[in-house]
Design a protein around this motif. Structure first.
Motif, PDB file in Angstrom:
ATOM      1  N   LYS A 509      13.127  66.386  25.597  1.00  0.00           N
ATOM      2  CA  LYS A 509      12.433  65.289  26.274  1.00  0.00           C
ATOM      3  C   LYS A 509      13.375  64.222  26.841  1.00  0.00           C
ATOM      4  N   LEU A 510      14.616  64.140  26.350  1.00  0.00           N
ATOM      5  CA  LEU A 510      15.503  63.059  26.754  1.00  0.00           C
ATOM      6  C   LEU A 510      16.303  63.423  28.002  1.00  0.00           C
ATOM      7  N   ALA A 511      16.361  62.475  28.944  1.00  0.00           N
ATOM      8  CA  ALA A 511      17.069  62.708  30.204  1.00  0.00           C
ATOM      9  C   ALA A 511      18.534  63.020  29.974  1.00  0.00           C
ATOM     10  N   GLY A 512      19.115  62.413  28.953  1.00  0.00           N
ATOM     11  CA  GLY A 512      20.524  62.631  28.672  1.00  0.00           C
ATOM     12  C   GLY A 512      20.866  64.069  28.342  1.00  0.00           C
ATOM     13  N   GLN A 513      19.865  64.853  27.975  1.00  0.00           N
ATOM     14  CA  GLN A 513      20.104  66.241  27.617  1.00  0.00           C
ATOM     15  C   GLN A 513      19.524  67.235  28.626  1.00  0.00           C
ATOM     16  N   THR A 514      18.887  66.713  29.665  1.00  0.00           N
ATOM     17  CA  THR A 514      18.304  67.597  30.689  1.00  0.00           C
ATOM     18  C   THR A 514      18.917  67.346  32.065  1.00  0.00           C
ATOM     19  N   VAL A 515      18.598  66.214  32.662  1.00  0.00           N
ATOM     20  CA  VAL A 515      19.019  65.964  34.042  1.00  0.00           C
ATOM     21  C   VAL A 515      20.437  65.425  34.166  1.00  0.00           C
ATOM     22  N   VAL A 516      20.954  64.780  33.113  1.00  0.00           N
ATOM     23  CA  VAL A 516      22.315  64.240  33.211  1.00  0.00           C
ATOM     24  C   VAL A 516      23.365  65.358  33.284  1.00  0.00           C
ATOM     25  N   PRO A 517      23.315  66.364  32.409  1.00  0.00           N
ATOM     26  CA  PRO A 517      24.263  67.475  32.570  1.00  0.00           C
ATOM     27  C   PRO A 517      24.123  68.170  33.926  1.00  0.00           C
ATOM     28  N   ALA A 518      22.890  68.271  34.416  1.00  0.00           N
ATOM     29  CA  ALA A 518      22.662  68.882  35.734  1.00  0.00           C
ATOM     30  C   ALA A 518      23.329  68.046  36.820  1.00  0.00           C
ATOM     31  N   PHE A 519      23.223  66.725  36.706  1.00  0.00           N
ATOM     32  CA  PHE A 519      23.872  65.826  37.665  1.00  0.00           C
ATOM     33  C   PHE A 519      25.381  66.048  37.655  1.00  0.00           C
ATOM     34  N   ARG A 520      25.967  66.105  36.463  1.00  0.00           N
ATOM     35  CA  ARG A 520      27.415  66.256  36.371  1.00  0.00           C
ATOM     36  C   ARG A 520      27.881  67.542  37.067  1.00  0.00           C
ATOM     37  N   VAL A 521      27.193  68.630  36.820  1.00  0.00           N
ATOM     38  CA  VAL A 521      27.576  69.907  37.433  1.00  0.00           C
ATOM     39  C   VAL A 521      27.458  69.832  38.953  1.00  0.00           C
ATOM     40  N   LEU A 522      26.348  69.290  39.436  1.00  0.00           N
ATOM     41  CA  LEU A 522      26.140  69.212  40.882  1.00  0.00           C
ATOM     42  C   LEU A 522      27.143  68.250  41.519  1.00  0.00           C
ATOM     43  N   ALA A 523      27.405  67.127  40.850  1.00  0.00           N
ATOM     44  CA  ALA A 523      28.377  66.162  41.382  1.00  0.00           C
ATOM     45  C   ALA A 523      29.775  66.767  41.436  1.00  0.00           C
ATOM     46  N   GLN A 524      30.177  67.495  40.410  1.00  0.00           N
ATOM     47  CA  GLN A 524      31.478  68.168  40.428  1.00  0.00           C
ATOM     48  C   GLN A 524      31.577  69.155  41.590  1.00  0.00           C
ATOM     49  N   THR A 525      30.496  69.863  41.844  1.00  0.00           N
ATOM     50  CA  THR A 525      30.465  70.816  42.960  1.00  0.00           C
ATOM     51  C   THR A 525      30.664  70.099  44.287  1.00  0.00           C
ATOM     52  N   LEU A 526      29.991  68.958  44.463  1.00  0.00           N
ATOM     53  CA  LEU A 526      30.098  68.218  45.721  1.00  0.00           C
ATOM     54  C   LEU A 526      31.481  67.600  45.898  1.00  0.00           C
ATOM     55  N   LEU A 527      32.064  67.080  44.812  1.00  0.00           N
ATOM     56  CA  LEU A 527      33.404  66.508  44.900  1.00  0.00           C
ATOM     57  C   LEU A 527      34.417  67.559  45.341  1.00  0.00           C
ATOM     58  N   THR A 528      34.251  68.773  44.859  1.00  0.00           N
ATOM     59  CA  THR A 528      35.130  69.879  45.265  1.00  0.00           C
ATOM     60  C   THR A 528      34.852  70.293  46.708  1.00  0.00           C
ATOM     61  N   TYR A 529      33.582  70.408  47.043  1.00  0.00           N
ATOM     62  CA  TYR A 529      33.186  70.842  48.389  1.00  0.00           C
ATOM     63  C   TYR A 529      33.687  69.879  49.456  1.00  0.00           C
ATOM     64  N   TYR A 530      33.598  68.569  49.179  1.00  0.00           N
ATOM     65  CA  TYR A 530      34.016  67.566  50.158  1.00  0.00           C
ATOM     66  C   TYR A 530      35.497  67.206  50.038  1.00  0.00           C
ATOM     67  N   ASN A 531      36.199  67.863  49.129  1.00  0.00           N
ATOM     68  CA  ASN A 531      37.620  67.550  48.911  1.00  0.00           C
ATOM     69  C   ASN A 531      37.825  66.057  48.683  1.00  0.00           C
ATOM     70  N   SER A 532      36.955  65.481  47.869  1.00  0.00           N
ATOM     71  CA  SER A 532      36.985  64.042  47.609  1.00  0.00           C
ATOM     72  C   SER A 532      38.234  63.662  46.812  1.00  0.00           C
ATOM     73  N   HIS A 533      38.894  62.593  47.230  1.00  0.00           N
ATOM     74  CA  HIS A 533      40.094  62.141  46.538  1.00  0.00           C
ATOM     75  C   HIS A 533      39.714  61.429  45.242  1.00  0.00           C
ATOM     76  N   PRO A 534      40.392  61.732  44.155  1.00  0.00           N
ATOM     77  CA  PRO A 534      40.137  61.042  42.888  1.00  0.00           C
ATOM     78  C   PRO A 534      40.326  59.532  43.047  1.00  0.00           C
ATOM     79  N   ASP A 535      39.504  58.754  42.360  1.00  0.00           N
ATOM     80  CA  ASP A 535      39.609  57.297  42.456  1.00  0.00           C
ATOM     81  C   ASP A 535      39.984  56.648  41.121  1.00  0.00           C
ATOM     82  N   ARG A 536      40.430  57.471  40.166  1.00  0.00           N
ATOM     83  CA  ARG A 536      40.948  56.909  38.913  1.00  0.00           C
ATOM     84  C   ARG A 536      41.931  57.909  38.302  1.00  0.00           C
ATOM     85  N   ILE A 537      42.890  57.372  37.594  1.00  0.00           N
ATOM     86  CA  ILE A 537      43.883  58.196  36.929  1.00  0.00           C
ATOM     87  C   ILE A 537      43.614  58.157  35.433  1.00  0.00           C
ATOM     88  N   GLU A 538      43.524  59.324  34.822  1.00  0.00           N
ATOM     89  CA  GLU A 538      43.238  59.383  33.387  1.00  0.00           C
ATOM     90  C   GLU A 538      44.326  60.162  32.659  1.00  0.00           C
TER      91      GLU A 538
END
Length: 538
Positions: A509-538
């Protein structure tokens, strides 16, 4: 073929039964335009005259990919009144074609009919076999028909061409096919040459659309949910990069779908956004000067207003906390505190300025506006308190992502659009940039603190929302929820905003365990697809 009457409304909003009824009545009364189903034909053929314009997807390089085109196909049909021996005719047809035997027999028994389709889109081999049989009463013709090369891809955006009870000629029904029907149709000349319809290019990126659709289907099945909606938007311009809902339908075979599947929930259906709305409450509080990210509040875990007790989602008391922590830990009572510091009039002014009651004017048909009726019809403190954390008010997904994109865009609200033809550069400032910079940092801190949506080397700004669904029969709320996550990345120079909405998940029932992981996967895909430059160093 059987059709079920649709429940047009996946309903959204209110803490009280009367607002639920208002929304229900509004959408049911307007529902006629959403429920027109093709009655007469299982395909759309074109007579001689103007050629309908094509619709195209695009990609990051600007290449055009056909999404809706015109295609010549073969149709095998029969004239029942010419058939002399029904059983013999049926046997000979079944010997050459794979078709539904019961439907074939039903067609053959319509002895007074002059036209019954046997096979639409017959292959060359099937055509040759039927021709060789020389069956009395069975004929073949070639027609021009609307064809969708990617089947169900972006079906809710595209719509389809068909015939319904309001027309005897093919026309666009639902989606872009409907909204731009006149542009696409062209003009059939009677005494002069016909003018073909114009082509339309969507802002939909086929690659991103495919990924969004795979994710929507995945989370519905994984969490045994009723439906999912995903939108991807460029916050800098307002253009829609992807928009999908699951379950979906195949516009090539729309007659096999239920009408309710034709509705585009992203623009046509309201819902209560829950805690995702807290971002806008904090933005209003900071922009008005009522609070800062460092304003402190002592949380006792619950708050009673007008005889009703508001509790935090985790049923905990968090003690002395800042507004940044209120957003990060999604504390209901702290969000109410922010609203109360503003006062009812200021809070109402800001959410009204966000355009919550207005249409975004995206170029898709049947858009619904939001509702803040409890803040207007019965101005009780409790109504404003619950509205601060997204309950008792209703929005559409397209409105919510557009509002959050304004945060990503430095306080400038763009008009969303889905075709390049409609870009109108309509924008207005709703928040100061200093405000959105502070809210963005608060959202980044929320992501970093929860870790679930965090992506290495990129700053991500986002917010969850888990909202209970109103009970419109007895009042109050049901135990069913809607999960929402909306966020943008890279947060310091946003290239995209993503909204993921999951309706009635059963296994979690919690968003943190359903849609948030889905967001992360989709966002990672888009960052790769658009060749987005990293904006932080870790």
């Amino acid at each position: 073929m059987k059709f079920r009457l649709p429940l047009l409304l996946f309903l959204s909003s209110s803490t009280f039964l009367f607002i639920g009824y208002t929304i229900y009545n509004l959408q049911i009364n307007q529902g006629e335009q959403y429920t027109l189903k093709a009655q007469a034909q299982s395909l759309t053929s074109y007579e001689s005259g103007a050629e309908r314009g094509s619709i195209y997807f695009t990609d990051k390089k600007g290449e055009k990919i056909p999404a809706a085109i015109n295609k010549e196909i073969s149709v095998i049909y029969l004239v029942p009144r010419e058939v002399e021996d029904i059983q013999e005719t049926k046997a000979r047809i079944l010997n050459q074609l794979i078709v539904d035997e019961a439907k074939l027999e039903e067609s053959l028994n319509k002895v007074t009919d002059q036209y019954e389709e046997i096979k639409v889109g017959a292959t060359n081999d099937e055509v040759k076999r039927i021709q060789a049989e020389e069956i009395k009463g069975v004929y073949i013709k070639n027609i021009r028909t609307r064809y969708y090369p990617f089947d169900s891809l972006a079906a809710h955006v595209l719509g389809f061409v068909g015939i319904n009870k309001t027309t005897t000629k093919p026309q666009g029904l639902y989606g872009v096919e409907s909204y731009y029907n006149r542009t696409l149709t062209g003009v059939t000349g009677i005494f002069s040459k016909s003018t073909d319809g114009k082509d339309i290019t969507l802002t939909i990126d086929r690659v991103v659309q495919v990924e969004a659709e795979k994710m929507a289907e995945k989370i519905v099945k994984e969490f045994q949910a009723e439906s999912a909606d995903i939108i991807v938007q460029d916050p800098r311009t307002g253009k829609i990069i992807a928009m999908t809902s699951y379950p979906t339908f195949n516009p090539n075979e729309y007659q096999d779908s239920f009408v309710k599947n034709f509705i585009n929930p992203s623009v046509q259906l309201q819902y209560e956004p829950g805690s995702a709305f807290k971002v806008l409450t904090m933005a209003a509080g900071i922009d008005s000067g009522a609070i800062t990210p460092d304003t402190t509040y002592t949380d006792y875990g619950e708050l009673t207003i007008d005889g009703r007790t508001i509790r935090n989602w985790d049923l905990k008391a968090h003690g002395l906390t800042t507004m940044t922590d209120v957003l990060g830990q999604s504390i209901n009572t702290g969000t109410v505190f922010a609203q109360q510091k503003m006062g009812k009039e200021v809070f109402y002014k800001y959410i009204k300025d966000f355009g919550i009651k207005d249409l975004t004017n995206i170029d898709l048909p049947g858009e619904s506006g939001g509702s803040i009726a409890p803040l207007e019809e019965e101005k009780r403190d409790i109504n404003f308190a619950t509205a601060s954390y997204g309950q008792g008010i209703s929005v559409t997904p397209i409105w919510l992502i557009n509002a959050i994109s304004a945060i990503a865009n430095g306080g400038v609200l763009e008009q969303p659009y889905i075709t390049n033809e409609s870009k109108s550069y309509v924008s207005r400032r709703i928040l100061e940039k200093e405000t959105t910079d502070q809210v963005t940092k608060m959202m980044i801190d929320a992501v970093d603190g929860a870790h679930v949506a965090k992506i290495p080397n990129y700053s991500v700004a986002g917010k969850t929302g888990t909202a209970y669904i109103p009970n419109f029969e007895s009042g109050g709320y049901t135990d069913e929820v809607i999960n929402t996550y909306v966020g943008f990345a890279p947060a310091t120079r946003p290239e995209f905003t993503i909204l993921i909405k999951l309706t009635k998940p059963q296994t979690q029932k919690l968003a943190g365990q359903t849609v948030v992981p889905a967001f992360r996967v989709l966002a990672q895909t888009l960052l790769t697809y658009y060749n987005s430059h990293p904006d932080r160093i870790e």
